[in-house]
Motif scaffolding. Structure first.
Motif, PDB file in Angstrom:
ATOM      1  N   LEU A 217       4.394  -4.791   0.285  1.00 13.30           N
ATOM      2  CA  LEU A 217       3.158  -5.379  -0.240  1.00 13.30           C
ATOM      3  C   LEU A 217       1.949  -4.517   0.126  1.00 13.30           C
ATOM      4  CD1 LEU A 217       3.902  -9.102   0.642  1.00 13.30           C
ATOM      5  CD2 LEU A 217       3.686  -8.176  -1.674  1.00 13.30           C
ATOM      6  N   ALA A 218       1.951  -3.972   1.338  1.00 14.03           N
ATOM      7  CA  ALA A 218       0.853  -3.098   1.759  1.00 14.03           C
ATOM      8  C   ALA A 218       0.790  -1.850   0.896  1.00 14.03           C
ATOM      9  CB  ALA A 218       1.025  -2.720   3.231  1.00 14.03           C
ATOM     10  N   LEU A 219       1.951  -1.332   0.489  1.00 14.83           N
ATOM     11  CA  LEU A 219       1.983  -0.162  -0.398  1.00 14.83           C
ATOM     12  C   LEU A 219       1.304  -0.477  -1.725  1.00 14.83           C
ATOM     13  CD1 LEU A 219       3.039   2.678  -1.192  1.00 14.83           C
ATOM     14  CD2 LEU A 219       5.183   1.573  -1.868  1.00 14.83           C
ATOM     15  N   ILE A 220       1.582  -1.645  -2.287  1.00 14.10           N
ATOM     16  CA  ILE A 220       0.956  -2.037  -3.560  1.00 14.10           C
ATOM     17  C   ILE A 220      -0.552  -2.203  -3.386  1.00 14.10           C
ATOM     18  CG2 ILE A 220       0.814  -3.869  -5.287  1.00 14.10           C
ATOM     19  CD1 ILE A 220       3.816  -4.345  -4.868  1.00 14.10           C
ATOM     20  N   LEU A 221      -0.964  -2.935  -2.357  1.00 14.53           N
ATOM     21  CA  LEU A 221      -2.400  -3.160  -2.146  1.00 14.53           C
ATOM     22  C   LEU A 221      -3.130  -1.840  -1.922  1.00 14.53           C
ATOM     23  CD1 LEU A 221      -2.735  -6.317   0.169  1.00 14.53           C
ATOM     24  CD2 LEU A 221      -2.776  -6.183  -2.313  1.00 14.53           C
ATOM     25  N   ALA A 222      -2.568  -0.979  -1.084  1.00 21.84           N
ATOM     26  CA  ALA A 222      -3.252   0.280  -0.767  1.00 21.84           C
ATOM     27  C   ALA A 222      -3.387   1.156  -2.002  1.00 21.84           C
ATOM     28  CB  ALA A 222      -2.480   1.025   0.329  1.00 21.84           C
ATOM     29  N   THR A 223      -2.374   1.161  -2.876  1.00 23.60           N
ATOM     30  CA  THR A 223      -2.445   1.985  -4.079  1.00 23.60           C
ATOM     31  C   THR A 223      -3.563   1.515  -5.002  1.00 23.60           C
ATOM     32  OG1 THR A 223      -0.063   2.327  -3.898  1.00 23.60           O
ATOM     33  CG2 THR A 223      -1.080   2.932  -5.977  1.00 23.60           C
ATOM     34  N   VAL A 224      -3.801   0.210  -5.054  1.00 26.68           N
ATOM     35  CA  VAL A 224      -4.862  -0.325  -5.918  1.00 26.68           C
ATOM     36  C   VAL A 224      -6.233  -0.143  -5.285  1.00 26.68           C
ATOM     37  CG1 VAL A 224      -5.785  -2.407  -7.009  1.00 26.68           C
ATOM     38  CG2 VAL A 224      -3.326  -1.964  -7.068  1.00 26.68           C
ATOM     39  N   VAL A 225      -6.389  -0.472  -4.004  1.00 28.03           N
ATOM     40  CA  VAL A 225      -7.722  -0.492  -3.387  1.00 28.03           C
ATOM     41  C   VAL A 225      -8.041   0.796  -2.637  1.00 28.03           C
ATOM     42  CG1 VAL A 225      -7.550  -2.989  -3.149  1.00 28.03           C
ATOM     43  CG2 VAL A 225      -7.012  -1.555  -1.189  1.00 28.03           C
ATOM     44  N   ARG A 226      -7.303   1.881  -2.892  1.00 21.87           N
ATOM     45  CA  ARG A 226      -7.487   3.111  -2.114  1.00 21.87           C
ATOM     46  C   ARG A 226      -8.875   3.716  -2.270  1.00 21.87           C
ATOM     47  NH1 ARG A 226      -6.111   7.460  -5.732  1.00 21.87           N
ATOM     48  NH2 ARG A 226      -5.548   6.553  -7.732  1.00 21.87           N
ATOM     49  N   GLY A 227      -9.660   3.290  -3.256  1.00 18.97           N
ATOM     50  CA  GLY A 227     -11.034   3.767  -3.365  1.00 18.97           C
ATOM     51  C   GLY A 227     -11.872   3.389  -2.152  1.00 18.97           C
ATOM     52  N   ALA A 228     -11.466   2.321  -1.433  1.00 21.18           N
ATOM     53  CA  ALA A 228     -12.198   1.860  -0.259  1.00 21.18           C
ATOM     54  C   ALA A 228     -11.616   2.395   1.033  1.00 21.18           C
ATOM     55  CB  ALA A 228     -12.199   0.327  -0.213  1.00 21.18           C
ATOM     56  N   LEU A 229     -10.504   3.130   0.951  1.00 16.19           N
ATOM     57  CA  LEU A 229      -9.772   3.512   2.152  1.00 16.19           C
ATOM     58  C   LEU A 229     -10.051   4.961   2.523  1.00 16.19           C
ATOM     59  CD1 LEU A 229      -6.320   1.863   1.356  1.00 16.19           C
ATOM     60  CD2 LEU A 229      -8.343   0.837   2.419  1.00 16.19           C
ATOM     61  N   VAL A 250       8.673   2.446  -5.014  1.00 20.81           N
ATOM     62  CA  VAL A 250       7.511   3.304  -5.247  1.00 20.81           C
ATOM     63  C   VAL A 250       7.095   3.233  -6.711  1.00 20.81           C
ATOM     64  CG1 VAL A 250       6.673   5.680  -5.161  1.00 20.81           C
ATOM     65  CG2 VAL A 250       8.159   4.827  -3.345  1.00 20.81           C
ATOM     66  N   ASP A 251       8.068   3.162  -7.627  1.00 23.94           N
ATOM     67  CA  ASP A 251       7.745   3.052  -9.050  1.00 23.94           C
ATOM     68  C   ASP A 251       6.923   1.806  -9.341  1.00 23.94           C
ATOM     69  OD1 ASP A 251       8.869   5.382 -10.006  1.00 23.94           O
ATOM     70  OD2 ASP A 251      10.819   4.496 -10.419  1.00 23.94           O
ATOM     71  N   ILE A 252       7.276   0.689  -8.703  1.00 24.99           N
ATOM     72  CA  ILE A 252       6.543  -0.558  -8.947  1.00 24.99           C
ATOM     73  C   ILE A 252       5.071  -0.386  -8.587  1.00 24.99           C
ATOM     74  CG2 ILE A 252       6.220  -2.894  -8.021  1.00 24.99           C
ATOM     75  CD1 ILE A 252       9.213  -3.259  -8.129  1.00 24.99           C
ATOM     76  N   ALA A 253       4.788   0.184  -7.419  1.00 27.39           N
ATOM     77  CA  ALA A 253       3.390   0.395  -7.023  1.00 27.39           C
ATOM     78  C   ALA A 253       2.696   1.351  -7.969  1.00 27.39           C
ATOM     79  CB  ALA A 253       3.333   0.919  -5.590  1.00 27.39           C
ATOM     80  N   ASN A 254       3.388   2.392  -8.415  1.00 25.50           N
ATOM     81  CA  ASN A 254       2.756   3.403  -9.264  1.00 25.50           C
ATOM     82  C   ASN A 254       2.528   2.875 -10.680  1.00 25.50           C
ATOM     83  OD1 ASN A 254       2.011   6.374  -8.818  1.00 25.50           O
ATOM     84  ND2 ASN A 254       2.927   6.413 -10.859  1.00 25.50           N
ATOM     85  N   ALA A 257      -0.572   0.895 -10.681  1.00 24.02           N
ATOM     86  CA  ALA A 257      -1.773   1.723 -10.556  1.00 24.02           C
ATOM     87  C   ALA A 257      -2.032   2.584 -11.777  1.00 24.02           C
ATOM     88  CB  ALA A 257      -1.672   2.615  -9.319  1.00 24.02           C
ATOM     89  N   THR A 258      -0.970   3.001 -12.501  1.00 27.40           N
ATOM     90  CA  THR A 258      -1.158   3.999 -13.564  1.00 27.40           C
ATOM     91  C   THR A 258      -0.471   3.670 -14.877  1.00 27.40           C
ATOM     92  OG1 THR A 258       0.810   5.297 -12.988  1.00 27.40           O
ATOM     93  CG2 THR A 258      -1.206   5.791 -11.774  1.00 27.40           C
ATOM     94  N   GLY A 259       0.478   2.732 -14.895  1.00 29.71           N
ATOM     95  CA  GLY A 259       1.241   2.469 -16.108  1.00 29.71           C
ATOM     96  C   GLY A 259       2.451   3.368 -16.267  1.00 29.71           C
ATOM     97  N   GLN A 260       2.733   4.233 -15.301  1.00 27.77           N
ATOM     98  CA  GLN A 260       3.866   5.153 -15.396  1.00 27.77           C
ATOM     99  C   GLN A 260       4.656   5.157 -14.098  1.00 27.77           C
ATOM    100  OE1 GLN A 260       2.977   9.343 -15.294  1.00 27.77           O
ATOM    101  NE2 GLN A 260       1.007   8.996 -14.311  1.00 27.77           N
ATOM    102  N   GLY A 285      -4.888  14.614  -7.808  1.00 23.93           N
ATOM    103  CA  GLY A 285      -5.387  13.249  -7.823  1.00 23.93           C
ATOM    104  C   GLY A 285      -4.335  12.199  -8.077  1.00 23.93           C
ATOM    105  N   ASP A 286      -3.048  12.502  -7.826  1.00 26.32           N
ATOM    106  CA  ASP A 286      -2.000  11.507  -8.048  1.00 26.32           C
ATOM    107  C   ASP A 286      -2.220  10.301  -7.137  1.00 26.32           C
ATOM    108  OD1 ASP A 286      -0.863  13.198  -9.856  1.00 26.32           O
ATOM    109  OD2 ASP A 286       0.749  13.888  -8.546  1.00 26.32           O
ATOM    110  N   PRO A 287      -2.109   9.073  -7.674  1.00 25.78           N
ATOM    111  CA  PRO A 287      -2.307   7.872  -6.835  1.00 25.78           C
ATOM    112  C   PRO A 287      -1.279   7.769  -5.712  1.00 25.78           C
ATOM    113  CG  PRO A 287      -2.425   7.309  -9.158  1.00 25.78           C
ATOM    114  CD  PRO A 287      -1.938   8.717  -9.091  1.00 25.78           C
ATOM    115  N   ILE A 288      -0.015   8.045  -6.035  1.00 27.50           N
ATOM    116  CA  ILE A 288       1.043   8.047  -5.029  1.00 27.50           C
ATOM    117  C   ILE A 288       1.703   9.415  -5.037  1.00 27.50           C
ATOM    118  CG2 ILE A 288       3.269   7.093  -4.319  1.00 27.50           C
ATOM    119  CD1 ILE A 288       2.492   4.441  -5.435  1.00 27.50           C
ATOM    120  N   VAL A 289       1.896   9.980  -3.856  1.00 26.11           N
ATOM    121  CA  VAL A 289       2.635  11.228  -3.717  1.00 26.11           C
ATOM    122  C   VAL A 289       3.905  10.892  -2.940  1.00 26.11           C
ATOM    123  CG1 VAL A 289       2.628  13.570  -2.824  1.00 26.11           C
ATOM    124  CG2 VAL A 289       0.526  12.589  -3.751  1.00 26.11           C
ATOM    125  N   SER A 290       5.056  11.068  -3.579  1.00 29.26           N
ATOM    126  CA  SER A 290       6.317  10.604  -3.015  1.00 29.26           C
ATOM    127  C   SER A 290       7.263  11.767  -2.758  1.00 29.26           C
ATOM    128  CB  SER A 290       6.979   9.599  -3.976  1.00 29.26           C
ATOM    129  OG  SER A 290       8.240   9.195  -3.496  1.00 29.26           O
TER     130      SER A 290
END
Length: 533
Positions: A217-229, A250-254, A257-260, A285-290
């Motif tokens: 859950l933290a992975l999902i939240l951080a990917t969305v609100v990372r502008g504040a982090l 990881v795909d679910i969080a991405n 955040a991005t639709g892909q 600028g990738d939202p998640i780097v895996s």
């Protein structure tokens, strides 16, 4: 790969999807050039900077997506990708490939040039050759710190919803999906409903315990609100068998955040190669780097620096120069046998999956979480924002032990989850550090030194003394000390030089209730001893 002009991109999009409204564009459509409306610029060899500045102004006024990112001139370019169903999708990335050639082509279309005698000339080479190097000092190109494809939070907790460039935060928001309304002050009930929606996506994952679900859950939240982090812990996803759902998580969080799905970095045997690929993904600028399918002991100075330092210098692949990075990406590593080593343990949150079966890859998900997100991506973005905004509206009521270096993550991710009754995701750091074989070997060294030499400064010894003959009656303790030293420096031979290097890295650390200390004697030689912590 070619960087398309806005006119070319618009023509392609019109053919594929039909007309779009002007407000759907990130930047205004470039005005078609003609002999009557093309600005005429003068080039003077003695002051090329003036011509370069004017040329940059023309490009920006024409609506070209040029930005400064950590002092480098970059394009916001379109890149072919695939959505959650693996269908073709166009996404945006920062890039500086073929920068000089594209600058020349765009300026050829948009401007006329005159030399000192007023005679028409082609675009002067110094203009497009020097612009990337001088862009940082021109004062006209906007600086961008992060690229987002979903609304996010600003550092002050407000929501960044409007597509385009946000000058206050230097964040760039593109391709915004439709979102349901988010209350200005969501209630706890709103947050609880939002949490149920996010947990529904994870209902079939074989988490070992509730703490592992909290990390997801933290992975999902951080990917969305990372502008504040400012800094985000490294998320490590472990499983005993392949096919347990590590990459899928990881795909679910991405996709939210991005639709892909997430483009991954292959965990090659050469650390330098995958570190350079990670640096390139962060620069883009990738939202998640895996880092995908890593097995073995995870050691990486680059990963440690990216999650804790404001700016990091790193080498990019393909023979490119060193660049300065500021990480706005969420970093993840997954693998079947991944173990956290060295100093990464305090920078990691650990998610463990265990399907409890021999061939978990044959297990089918009854639900289709990626389809659920794809049908209503805005719902899950809004859910993540609602959870955090409700926590802020409630006055941030959770008082947690600070996690040094990750205060923003604690405020916008960790605190909201604990407030809603979830296990603290930071509690998983203990599990990660137990897997640290380097830390374990140092703990054995500290205990062996205390047993063989005694505790306290009065028992300080040089390396040569500790590697020498055993004191009378201490043969057993001395043999265990030599074994501990050999394990700590392996695979190198045990010498005063290799042992000194290992102990210097561990100086003043506390492990297992012991602290390693040192001093210089009258001859300038280091002496070492163990104190009780």
């Amino acid at each position: 790969m070619k960087v398309f002009s806005l006119e070319e991109a618009r023509d392609r999009l019109l053919k594929e999807t039909g007309p779009v409204k002007e407000r759907d564009w990130l930047v205004p459509q470039a005005t078609a050039s003609s002999p009557t409306n093309r600005p005429a610029l003068e080039f003077n060899e003695t002051r090329p900077d003036l011509a370069i500045r004017k040329a940059a102004e023309v490009l920006l006024e024409a609506g070209l997506p040029l930005y400064l990112r950590l002092g480098r001139l970059v394009w916001l370019r379109e890149v072919a990708s695939k959505d959650w169903e693996r269908k073709p999708l166009i996404v945006k990335r920062f890039a500086d490939e073929a920068m000089k050639e594209n600058l020349r082509d765009e300026l050829s279309q948009l401007t006329d040039w005159r030399g000192r005698n007023g005679k028409a000339i082609p675009v002067p080479p110094p203009v497009y050759n020097m612009m990337p190097e001088l862009a940082w000092k021109l004062g006209v190109v906007p600086e961008v710190e992060g690229l987002f494809m979903a609304p996010t939070l600003r550092p002050d907790g407000t929501v960044l919803l409007r597509e385009g460039y946000d000058a206050a935060t230097r964040l760039l928001l593109v391709d915004v999906p439709r979102l349901p309304a988010i209350p200005d002050r969501p209630s706890r009930a709103d947050a609880e409903a939002a949490l149920v929606a996010l947990k529904g996506l994870l209902r079939e994952f074989p988490f070992r315990d509730e703490a592992d679900q909290s990390v997801a859950l933290a992975l999902i939240l951080a990917t969305v609100v990372r502008g504040a982090l400012g800094h985000i812990p490294l998320t490590v996803i472990q499983a005993p068998e392949k096919g347990s759902g590590k990459s899928f998580l990881v795909d679910i969080a991405n996709v939210i955040a991005t639709g892909q799905r997430c483009s991954v970095v292959a965990a090659r045997s050469e650390v330098e190669k995958w570190e350079r690929q990670i640096a390139l993904s962060v620069a883009s600028g990738d939202p998640i780097v895996s880092l995908d399918n890593f097995n073995g002991e995870l050691k990486s100075d680059l990963l440690a620096q990216l999650v804790t330092q404001t700016k990091v210098k790193a080498l990019l692949p393909y023979g490119r120069d060193m660049v300065e990075l500021e990480c706005r990406s969420v970093l993840t590593v997954n693998g079947n046998g991944v173990r956290v080593a060295d100093d990464l343990g305090r920078r990691v949150v650990l998610c463990r999956l265990d399907a409890g079966m021999e061939r978990p890859w044959e297990r089918a998900f009854e639900g289709r979480p990626l389809d659920e997100i794809g049908r209503n991506r805005g719902r899950y973005i809004a859910a993540a924002l609602t959870i955090v905004r409700a926590y802020l509206a409630a006055g941030e009521p959770v008082d947690l032990e600070p996690l040094n270096g990750f205060e923003d993550w604690g405020r916008f991710v960790r605190g909201p989850l604990v407030w809603l009754g979830q296990v603290d995701p930071a509690a998983t750091q203990a599990n990660a550090m137990r897997d640290d074989t380097g830390l374990q070997s140092l703990g054995v060294v500290f205990a062996a030194m205390a047993e063989a030499c005694g505790v306290g400064e009065d028992n300080a010894r040089t390396l040569n003394e500790m590697l020498g003959d055993a004191p009378a009656g201490r043969d057993g303790e001395w043999a265990r000390l030599q074994d501990a030293f050999a394990e700590a420096v392996a695979p190198k031979p045990l010498t005063p030089l290799s042992l000194g290097h290992a102990l210097r890295k561990a100086a003043n650390r506390v492990i297992g209730g012991h602290r390693l200390r040192n001093r210089s004697n009258r001859l300038g030689t280091k002496e070492w001893w163990i104190d009780r912590a």
